[in-house]
Design an enzyme around this catalytic site. Structure first.
Site, PDB file in Angstrom:
ATOM      1  N   TYR A 217       7.492 -21.856  18.750  1.00 19.56           N
ATOM      2  CA  TYR A 217       8.838 -22.268  18.337  1.00 19.56           C
ATOM      3  C   TYR A 217       9.843 -21.978  19.448  1.00 19.56           C
ATOM      4  CZ  TYR A 217      12.985 -22.733  15.343  1.00 19.56           C
ATOM      5  OH  TYR A 217      14.186 -23.125  14.805  1.00 19.56           O
TER       6      TYR A 217
ATOM      7  N   SER B 138      18.302 -23.795  18.746  1.00 21.29           N
ATOM      8  CA  SER B 138      18.103 -22.579  17.948  1.00 21.29           C
ATOM      9  C   SER B 138      18.646 -21.399  18.756  1.00 21.29           C
ATOM     10  CB  SER B 138      16.600 -22.391  17.703  1.00 21.29           C
ATOM     11  OG  SER B 138      16.308 -21.083  17.267  1.00 21.29           O
TER      12      SER B 138
HETATM   13  P1  NAD Z   1      13.647 -26.975   6.739  1.00 22.22           P
HETATM   14  O1  NAD Z   1      12.272 -26.422   6.846  1.00 22.22           O
HETATM   15  O2  NAD Z   1      14.374 -26.912   5.446  1.00 22.22           O
HETATM   16  O3  NAD Z   1      13.673 -28.473   7.256  1.00 22.22           O
HETATM   17  C1  NAD Z   1      12.758 -28.995   8.187  1.00 22.22           C
HETATM   18  C2  NAD Z   1      12.792 -30.500   8.082  1.00 22.22           C
HETATM   19  O4  NAD Z   1      11.817 -31.051   8.978  1.00 22.22           O
HETATM   20  C3  NAD Z   1      12.406 -30.972   6.685  1.00 22.22           C
HETATM   21  O5  NAD Z   1      13.213 -32.067   6.348  1.00 22.22           O
HETATM   22  C4  NAD Z   1      10.958 -31.403   6.851  1.00 22.22           C
HETATM   23  O6  NAD Z   1      10.578 -32.398   5.934  1.00 22.22           O
HETATM   24  C5  NAD Z   1      11.000 -31.959   8.259  1.00 22.22           C
HETATM   25  N1  NAD Z   1       9.658 -32.003   8.835  1.00 22.22           N
HETATM   26  C6  NAD Z   1       8.843 -30.976   9.147  1.00 22.22           C
HETATM   27  N2  NAD Z   1       7.676 -31.421   9.616  1.00 22.22           N
HETATM   28  C7  NAD Z   1       7.744 -32.771   9.587  1.00 22.22           C
HETATM   29  C8  NAD Z   1       6.857 -33.829   9.958  1.00 22.22           C
HETATM   30  N3  NAD Z   1       5.642 -33.586  10.450  1.00 22.22           N
HETATM   31  N4  NAD Z   1       7.263 -35.100   9.778  1.00 22.22           N
HETATM   32  C9  NAD Z   1       8.483 -35.376   9.275  1.00 22.22           C
HETATM   33  N5  NAD Z   1       9.378 -34.429   8.926  1.00 22.22           N
HETATM   34  C10 NAD Z   1       9.009 -33.153   9.087  1.00 22.22           C
HETATM   35  O7  NAD Z   1      14.459 -26.181   7.824  1.00 22.22           O
HETATM   36  P2  NAD Z   1      15.921 -26.387   8.428  1.00 22.22           P
HETATM   37  O8  NAD Z   1      16.450 -25.021   8.614  1.00 22.22           O
HETATM   38  O9  NAD Z   1      16.720 -27.374   7.697  1.00 22.22           O
HETATM   39  O10 NAD Z   1      15.517 -26.942   9.861  1.00 22.22           O
HETATM   40  C11 NAD Z   1      16.105 -28.059  10.462  1.00 22.22           C
HETATM   41  C12 NAD Z   1      16.107 -27.868  11.970  1.00 22.22           C
HETATM   42  O11 NAD Z   1      16.971 -26.787  12.297  1.00 22.22           O
HETATM   43  C13 NAD Z   1      14.746 -27.525  12.558  1.00 22.22           C
HETATM   44  O12 NAD Z   1      14.574 -28.156  13.804  1.00 22.22           O
HETATM   45  C14 NAD Z   1      14.846 -26.019  12.739  1.00 22.22           C
HETATM   46  O13 NAD Z   1      13.979 -25.535  13.729  1.00 22.22           O
HETATM   47  C15 NAD Z   1      16.294 -25.885  13.142  1.00 22.22           C
HETATM   48  N6  NAD Z   1      16.868 -24.541  12.990  1.00 22.22           N
HETATM   49  C16 NAD Z   1      16.968 -23.941  11.777  1.00 22.22           C
HETATM   50  C17 NAD Z   1      17.529 -22.686  11.707  1.00 22.22           C
HETATM   51  C18 NAD Z   1      17.684 -21.929  10.422  1.00 22.22           C
HETATM   52  O14 NAD Z   1      18.089 -20.762  10.468  1.00 22.22           O
HETATM   53  N7  NAD Z   1      17.394 -22.498   9.292  1.00 22.22           N
HETATM   54  C19 NAD Z   1      17.999 -22.050  12.861  1.00 22.22           C
HETATM   55  C20 NAD Z   1      17.881 -22.701  14.070  1.00 22.22           C
HETATM   56  C21 NAD Z   1      17.326 -23.961  14.119  1.00 22.22           C
END
Ligand code: NAD
Length: 253
Positions: A158, A145
């Site tokens: 986080y 991130s």
């Molecule tokens: P999102 O919330 O759409 O997806 C999160 C995913 O994690 C989902 O598929 C959810 O089902 C799964 N998840 C959460 N808790 C869970 C559990 N207990 N068991 C099984 N699955 C679980 O968000 P995203 O943006 O797609 O996030 C994906 C990754 O990218 C994450 O690690 C997030 O921290 C990281 N990220 C996202 C961003 C952003 O701007 N969206 C930026 C940096 C990093």
């Protein structure tokens, strides 16, 4: 030929958090590159499956709660049951809880650290043991991130977890590179997914963020595709312990 090195034909890829957002985007990208994909999630990955299968790709889902590290060996067993082997692990699932640091409960702190950090280590170890057994190396891609580099505001667990994942990526790469296991990471910038709904709903914060992104837009799940396929393929065989930013230039500011 160089483009052949990006092909994932014959490879089995496991992606956590596969039902939505960046995980879904990476499942589709890896399948398009030729991998058979197993998507892990708490709920149905029907939309991911439909996107992959309409192009003739292969996808199976594994329903599991990733906040419990005891599920790691069960996930590997299921992957082996589906495909007989594993070559790629993308540790994508993650959660964010927004609260003033002064009010964060220990329970919420642990929820975030368990999913975003502890499970990343345990799954990596579980799959690295399988890669060793197969004797053909493997690829692990962690999702970091911008808060692997910066402190953030009101998201202390986080930030701690994502900063740790960047360090863990280096630590595991150092131990496993000689075994042919590449451990790298992608640091997404500000992407339009459920993870950032709260931020995007806050007009002031959303405006401040957008104004600071050199590319002038929020990222999308499709923006992850190139880096994900590269880090999962032979094309990155000599890339170890590095975190690639897919951030529209955020870190360059
Ligand atoms: P999102 O919330 O759409 O997806 C999160 C995913 O994690 C989902 O598929 C959810 O089902 C799964 N998840 C959460 N808790 C869970 C559990 N207990 N068991 C099984 N699955 C679980 O968000 P995203 O943006 O797609 O996030 C994906 C990754 O990218 C994450 O690690 C997030 O921290 C990281 N990220 C996202 C961003 C952003 O701007 N969206 C930026 C940096 C990093």
């Amino acid at each position: 030929m160089i483009l052949d090195d990006f092909s994932l034909k014959g490879k089995v890829a496991v992606v956590t958090g596969a039902n939505t957002g960046l995980g879904r985007g990476m499942c589709v990208a890896l399948a398009q590159a030729g991998a058979k994909v197993a998507g892990v999630a708490r709920r149905s990955c029907a939309e991911t499956a439909a996107l992959i299968e309409k192009d003739g790709g292969i996808f199976n889902e594994i329903i599991a709660d990733l906040s419990d590290t005891a599920n790691a060996p069960l996930i590997l067993d299921k992957v082996l049951e589906y495909y007989g082997r594993a070559d790629i692990l993308v540790n994508n699932a993650g959660m964010i809880l927004r609260e003033d640091a002064i009010n964060v409960t220990e329970e919420d702190w642990n929820r975030v650290i368990n999913l975003n950090l502890n499970m990343v280590f345990i799954l990596s170890q579980t799959f690295a043991r399988q890669f060793e057994k197969q004797g053909e190396g493997g690829k692990i891609v962690n999702i970091c991130s911008m808060l692997s580099y910066q402190g953030g505001i009101r998201v202390p667990a986080y930030t701690a977890s994502k900063s740790a994942v960047l360090g863990l990526t280096r630590a595991l790469a150092n131990e496993w590179a000689a075994k042919g296991i590449n451990v790298n990471a992608i640091a997404p910038g500000y992407m339009a997914t459920n993870n950032t709904t709260g931020l995007r709903d806050d007009e002031t914060r959303a405006g401040q963020i957008l104004e600071r992104i050199p590319a002038g837009r929020w990222g999308t799940p499709q923006d992850m595709a190139g880096a994900a396929v590269f880090l999962c393929s032979k094309a990155s065989d000599y890339v170890n312990g590095f975190t690639v930013a897919v951030d529209g230039g955020w870190l360059a500011r």
